[in-house]
Scaffold this motif. Structure first.
Motif, PDB file in Angstrom:
ATOM      1  N   TYR A  37      -0.201  -5.373  10.156  1.00  0.00           N
ATOM      2  CA  TYR A  37      -0.097  -6.048   8.856  1.00  0.00           C
ATOM      3  C   TYR A  37      -1.227  -7.029   8.585  1.00  0.00           C
ATOM      4  O   TYR A  37      -1.054  -7.994   7.869  1.00  0.00           O
ATOM      5  CB  TYR A  37       1.268  -6.755   8.697  1.00  0.00           C
ATOM      6  CG  TYR A  37       2.411  -5.878   9.105  1.00  0.00           C
ATOM      7  CD1 TYR A  37       2.637  -4.676   8.439  1.00  0.00           C
ATOM      8  CD2 TYR A  37       3.245  -6.231  10.160  1.00  0.00           C
ATOM      9  CE1 TYR A  37       3.662  -3.832   8.830  1.00  0.00           C
ATOM     10  CE2 TYR A  37       4.280  -5.387  10.545  1.00  0.00           C
ATOM     11  CZ  TYR A  37       4.476  -4.197   9.891  1.00  0.00           C
ATOM     12  OH  TYR A  37       5.486  -3.362  10.268  1.00  0.00           O
ATOM     13  N   GLU A  59      -2.431  -4.054   5.682  1.00  0.00           N
ATOM     14  CA  GLU A  59      -1.336  -3.464   4.928  1.00  0.00           C
ATOM     15  C   GLU A  59      -0.169  -4.436   4.846  1.00  0.00           C
ATOM     16  O   GLU A  59      -0.060  -5.378   5.628  1.00  0.00           O
ATOM     17  CB  GLU A  59      -0.911  -2.132   5.564  1.00  0.00           C
ATOM     18  CG  GLU A  59      -0.126  -2.241   6.854  1.00  0.00           C
ATOM     19  CD  GLU A  59      -1.002  -2.513   8.082  1.00  0.00           C
ATOM     20  OE1 GLU A  59      -2.180  -2.852   7.910  1.00  0.00           O
ATOM     21  OE2 GLU A  59      -0.491  -2.409   9.205  1.00  0.00           O
ATOM     22  N   ARG A  98       3.685  -5.671   5.081  1.00  0.00           N
ATOM     23  CA  ARG A  98       4.904  -5.349   5.812  1.00  0.00           C
ATOM     24  C   ARG A  98       6.006  -5.040   4.808  1.00  0.00           C
ATOM     25  O   ARG A  98       6.285  -5.856   3.918  1.00  0.00           O
ATOM     26  CB  ARG A  98       5.308  -6.538   6.685  1.00  0.00           C
ATOM     27  CG  ARG A  98       6.562  -6.249   7.518  1.00  0.00           C
ATOM     28  CD  ARG A  98       6.879  -7.389   8.481  1.00  0.00           C
ATOM     29  NE  ARG A  98       8.260  -7.276   8.932  1.00  0.00           N
ATOM     30  CZ  ARG A  98       8.640  -7.204  10.211  1.00  0.00           C
ATOM     31  NH1 ARG A  98       7.744  -7.242  11.151  1.00  0.00           N
ATOM     32  NH2 ARG A  98       9.917  -7.094  10.528  1.00  0.00           N
ATOM     33  N   PRO A  99       6.664  -3.903   4.945  1.00  0.00           N
ATOM     34  CA  PRO A  99       7.577  -3.477   3.880  1.00  0.00           C
ATOM     35  C   PRO A  99       8.713  -4.469   3.610  1.00  0.00           C
ATOM     36  O   PRO A  99       9.020  -4.756   2.460  1.00  0.00           O
ATOM     37  CB  PRO A  99       8.145  -2.155   4.401  1.00  0.00           C
ATOM     38  CG  PRO A  99       7.224  -1.712   5.468  1.00  0.00           C
ATOM     39  CD  PRO A  99       6.559  -2.915   6.024  1.00  0.00           C
ATOM     40  N   ASP A 100       9.336  -5.026   4.666  1.00  0.00           N
ATOM     41  CA  ASP A 100      10.527  -5.846   4.397  1.00  0.00           C
ATOM     42  C   ASP A 100      10.186  -7.262   3.938  1.00  0.00           C
ATOM     43  O   ASP A 100      11.010  -7.911   3.294  1.00  0.00           O
ATOM     44  CB  ASP A 100      11.477  -5.866   5.603  1.00  0.00           C
ATOM     45  CG  ASP A 100      10.831  -6.437   6.832  1.00  0.00           C
ATOM     46  OD1 ASP A 100       9.580  -6.519   6.856  1.00  0.00           O
ATOM     47  OD2 ASP A 100      11.532  -6.824   7.768  1.00  0.00           O
ATOM     48  N   THR A 101       8.995  -7.759   4.251  1.00  0.00           N
ATOM     49  CA  THR A 101       8.647  -9.094   3.752  1.00  0.00           C
ATOM     50  C   THR A 101       7.771  -9.012   2.510  1.00  0.00           C
ATOM     51  O   THR A 101       7.644  -9.990   1.774  1.00  0.00           O
ATOM     52  CB  THR A 101       7.882  -9.917   4.811  1.00  0.00           C
ATOM     53  OG1 THR A 101       6.704  -9.208   5.161  1.00  0.00           O
ATOM     54  CG2 THR A 101       8.721 -10.139   6.046  1.00  0.00           C
ATOM     55  N   LEU A 117       4.559  -8.834   2.425  1.00  0.00           N
ATOM     56  CA  LEU A 117       3.386  -9.691   2.583  1.00  0.00           C
ATOM     57  C   LEU A 117       2.450  -9.123   3.635  1.00  0.00           C
ATOM     58  O   LEU A 117       2.886  -8.442   4.563  1.00  0.00           O
ATOM     59  CB  LEU A 117       3.809 -11.084   3.059  1.00  0.00           C
ATOM     60  CG  LEU A 117       4.566 -11.992   2.098  1.00  0.00           C
ATOM     61  CD1 LEU A 117       5.226 -13.111   2.865  1.00  0.00           C
ATOM     62  CD2 LEU A 117       3.605 -12.556   1.069  1.00  0.00           C
ATOM     63  N   ALA A 118       1.163  -9.407   3.466  1.00  0.00           N
ATOM     64  CA  ALA A 118       0.225  -9.220   4.575  1.00  0.00           C
ATOM     65  C   ALA A 118       0.085 -10.572   5.274  1.00  0.00           C
ATOM     66  O   ALA A 118       0.346 -11.616   4.676  1.00  0.00           O
ATOM     67  CB  ALA A 118      -1.119  -8.738   4.064  1.00  0.00           C
ATOM     68  N   ASN A 119      -0.321 -10.547   6.551  1.00  0.00           N
ATOM     69  CA  ASN A 119      -0.366 -11.787   7.341  1.00  0.00           C
ATOM     70  C   ASN A 119      -1.170 -12.887   6.667  1.00  0.00           C
ATOM     71  O   ASN A 119      -0.745 -14.037   6.592  1.00  0.00           O
ATOM     72  CB  ASN A 119      -0.978 -11.507   8.709  1.00  0.00           C
ATOM     73  CG  ASN A 119      -0.120 -10.583   9.527  1.00  0.00           C
ATOM     74  OD1 ASN A 119       1.043 -10.374   9.206  1.00  0.00           O
ATOM     75  ND2 ASN A 119      -0.692 -10.011  10.575  1.00  0.00           N
TER      76      ASN A 119
END
Lengths: 194, 599
Positions: free
Chosen positions: A5, A8, A10-13, A15-17
């Motif tokens: 991440y 790309e 993260r699907p559940d948050t 957000l990217a880092n």
């Protein structure tokens, strides 16, 4: 080893880092300037006399518009990347950098004026507050300029190697830049007008 | 690149890493970006600082026990500016006091609890290959290191180190020497913790393994998560205050210097010699510093205690072979505790004359914040009920934490209420109270953590016998150090008296405790030797262990001991909650989070 991440989302948050990171950083910046603004309020309400109209409102106002303008060009720099227009991106990013530079030149003129009049930070608590707040804000401008210089210069290579992350980085730079702009939007009336 | 593709390449990447161990010594051990190495760097550095900070106190305790007599062994090395003829000067005593507090809090306990344990354990417990921002992580350690060096160097500057206490109250802090270096050091330490806390939060939110939902997180991770928010949001105001105090000292401003302050029959000036309270504005406000300082420093108390609670929860669940009692209550309490810790700060300031309305507000919030603390302590205590406990060394330290933190917390109640605080403020009672929280509380929990995770970090177990000697010796001595302070404080004896309270000479009953405390402190120092020997010897000669020597359930025990670069051999997947011990019908008394469901 790959850190997940970084590019790309993260699907559940959702957000990217980096985006979460920059927002958290800005949250701590809010606390930093919040503490200084609170100190300003406490020192001012506790004072017998507080000077008004000591600062050059015109220069301050010009600087306000310069910073607002630089926020617009910053957004354009990011938007043109999204539209795959590399040339426009370069133009707008360099323009943002230049506007930030002009802001600092104006600031220098103001500072020099105070110094020649003998108004050092020790002159009064108002001047002390003025130098501390605008000085710290100026350092943030300088920091933003260093980051922009990196993306104008050596950092631009990433557009070829990892386009998506480069666009993200410009977005995060923009978020920071808007914050620095926003701080000034508060600083200007507090120091120059009220 | 989508999520599945990342996971697919992880194993390949791992093999790749093993094939090319080309990182040189400097990149691998010194400027490493691996969270485990950074965690160990933090742990080593902070343990050394803890030892040094404790050493300062052992010297101070000699002066308190035998005021005005030459300090044995090291007295002649302290320099004639600090201790002519080995006899400590008051200024030097003040330096030691200020630096003891600063070092223990900012360079010892927090870096060990958050930088050390957080860095090493947290990514392993959430099944992450590393922290979200490895370069920032490395930078965070090195900025901390520079801050530590600045603090140490300040002892050798003209005028010595800071001497206004770790709280650095103005006006004293603005006019006394040594403070500039302290402020510069603090700005480094604050920057380091800012970088660290952003990294921790992003890692916990973003890099949890597949199946690791929020309510499946080990409690240690929750504690680190809340702690990071405290560091992120509470430290910047101190940075602002630090910048303002630095301006007061260097640029001659008067943010914290009131008008017309007279010191030694002269109008006090800041260091540049500019008269304070200059024309055109009101004078500075010394109380402003206290507000900004405690706005950090009260959440900081929870930064000290929450990771300790996290460690103790892990050790207790593992050694009781039972699920933690009230996991959800623990999680909600720790969140509430974090939130409340931002609105209790002025209970440190009841004596400043800030007014009864303010006092009433802050004593109310203070009483409210004790509720989640009690919930956590009670849940941990109830976890012991009906358990068949394994009394391993980490468990001994974790068990000791419960009553010690209990005493620390309960002795805090009279300080949190304004009327009783008036009597107890600035006495040894305060010192006894917060040391019970931090020393036999947090530091015992940190020892529990060291004994517990040592096998994971090194692949070898620490010696149990030496561990037990270390525990029992420390446990007895540390109580002999701090319980008498409560007695002295209730008797009215003030803190920060370099002659050990000679003005109380008529009350010999109080003063004689100084000798007891001193003896206990030096013996406590001796009892750290088994730990140091054990720690160093076990790295090389400890009993080798496999992945999961404690038969534990959380994810870090699925990785090899010690874990390689990238941590896990296969992509970790989580199937259940963190503490599934003694599940009825299971083959063993522990069902790890990473063990797939049987059909």
């Amino acid at each position: 080893m790959n850190i997940p991440y970084t590019v790309e989302v993260r699907p559940d948050t959702g957000l990217a880092n980096g985006k979460l990171g920059i927002w958290l950083f800005l949250a701590s910046e809010v606390m930093l300037f919040g503490a200084l603004f609170s100190s300003y309020i406490i020192l001012r309400t506790g004072s017998i006399h507080w000077p008004q109209g000591e600062l050059n409102v015109w220069l301050g106002m010009v600087n306000t518009f310069i910073l607002i303008g630089s926020s617009v060009t910053m957004v354009m720099a990011w938007a043109s990347l999204k539209l795959n227009d590399w040339g426009k991106h370069r133009l707008y990013l360099i323009l943002t950098f230049a506007l930030a530079g002009i802001f600092l030149v104006n600031k220098y003129i103001e500072y020099a004026d105070h110094i020649t009049r003998g108004e050092y930070p020790s002159h009064s608590t108002f001047v002390a507050m003025y130098f501390t707040l605008t000085g710290l804000h100026g350092l943030h401008i300088l920091g933003g300029m260093v980051v922009m210089a990196y993306f104008i210069g050596p950092g631009k290579k990433m557009y070829q190697t990892n386009r998506e992350q480069f666009v993200n980085r410009i977005e995060y730079t923009g978020l920071y830049w808007h914050f620095v702009d926003l701080v000034w939007i508060f600083l200007f009336p507090v120091l120059y007008l009220l | 690149m989508d999520n599945v593709a990342t996971l697919g390449t992880a194993a390949h990447e791992h093999a790749h890493d093993h094939a090319h161990e080309e990182l040189g010594f400097w990149r691998k051990y010194v400027f490493s970006q691996d969270h485990k190495v950074i965690g160990i760097q933090y742990a080593f550095t902070s343990l050394l600082f803890l030892l040094f900070g404790f050493g300062l106190m052992m010297v101070m305790r000699y002066q308190l026990a035998y005021p005005g007599s030459p300090i044995p062994l090291i007295g002649n090395w302290l320099g004639s500016a600090n201790a002519p003829g080995g006899i400590m000067l008051p200024e030097f005593y003040n330096q030691l006091g200020a630096m003891h507090g600063t070092i223990m809090v900012f360079l010892g306990v927090v870096p060990l609890a958050v930088g050390g344990f957080g860095n090493f354990v947290m990514p392993l417990q959430i099944g992450a290959p590393d922290m979200a921002f490895p370069k920032l992580n490395m930078m965070s350690y090195w900025v901390y290191f520079v801050g530590g060096v600045v603090m140490l160097v300040s002892f050798f500057m003209t005028g010595g180190a800071a001497q206004s206490g770790w709280t650095s109250y103005p006006p004293l802090a603005v006019i006394s020497p040594g403070q500039t270096m302290w402020l510069i050091g603090m700005i480094f330490l604050i920057t380091s913790s800012l970088l660290g806390s952003v990294n921790f939060i992003v890692t916990i939110v973003q890099l949890r393994a597949r199946g690791l939902t929020w309510m499946r997180l080990p409690f240690f991770v929750w504690a680190q998560f809340v702690t990071s928010f405290l560091l992120l949001l509470a430290f910047p105001p101190l940075e602002a205050a630090g910048v303002m105090q630095l301006m007061d000292r260097v640029a001659g401003t008067s943010f914290f210097m009131p008008s017309g302050l007279v010191v030694s029959n002269q109008v006090a000036t800041s260091l540049t010699g500019v008269a304070t309270g200059a024309v055109g504005s009101g004078g500075g406000n010394p109380l402003l510093w206290q507000h900004l300082f405690w706005f950090l420093a009260h959440p900081e108390v929870y930064v000290l205690i929450l990771p300790a609670m996290g460690i103790v929860s892990e050790v207790i669940a593992n050694n009781t072979r039972k699920p933690l009692w009230g996991y959800r209550a623990l999680v909600y309490s720790v969140g509430f505790l974090g939130f409340m810790s931002f609105i209790v700060w002025a209970h440190h300031m009841f004596m400043t004359g800030m007014g009864t309305t303010m006092s009433a507000f802050f004593q109310t919030t203070t009483m409210i914040i004790s509720i989640p603390s009690v919930v956590i302590l009670t849940a941990l205590l109830l976890s012991l009920w009906g358990a068949s406990i394994r009394f391993t060394t980490p468990m001994l330290f974790a068990l000791a934490f419960l009553p010690m933190f209990g005493i620390g917390g309960l002795t805090g109640l009279p300080l949190g209420l304004a009327p009783s605080d008036i009597h107890l403020h600035d006495t040894y009672y305060v010192i006894g109270h917060f040391h019970y929280v931090v020393a036999p509380g947090t530091i015992f929990a940190l020892f529990a953590g060291i004994y517990y995770w040592f096998p994971k970090a090194t692949g070898r177990q620490m010696n149990e016998l030496l561990g037990r000697i270390h525990f029992w010796g420390s446990f007895v001595c540390i109580n002999l150090v701090f319980a008498p302070m409560l007695i002295q404080g209730l008797g009215g004896m003030n803190r920060r008296l370099y002659d050990g309270g000679m003005q109380y000479a008529l009350n010999a009953d109080l003063l004689k405790w100084n000798v007891v405390i001193g003896m206990a402190a030096w013996t406590l120092g001796l009892f750290q030797l088994p730990f140091i020997i054990n720690f160093i010897m076990s790295i090389k000669w400890g009993k080798p262990v496999d992945n999961n020597p404690w038969e534990a359930t959380t994810l870090e025990w699925s990785a090899p001991s010690p874990p390689g670069h990238g941590n896990f051999l296969t992509e970790p997947v989580v199937y259940r909650g963190p503490y599934e011990y003694s599940v009825p019908g299971a083959a063993q008394d522990f069902t790890p989070q990473f063990e797939p469901e049987r059909a």
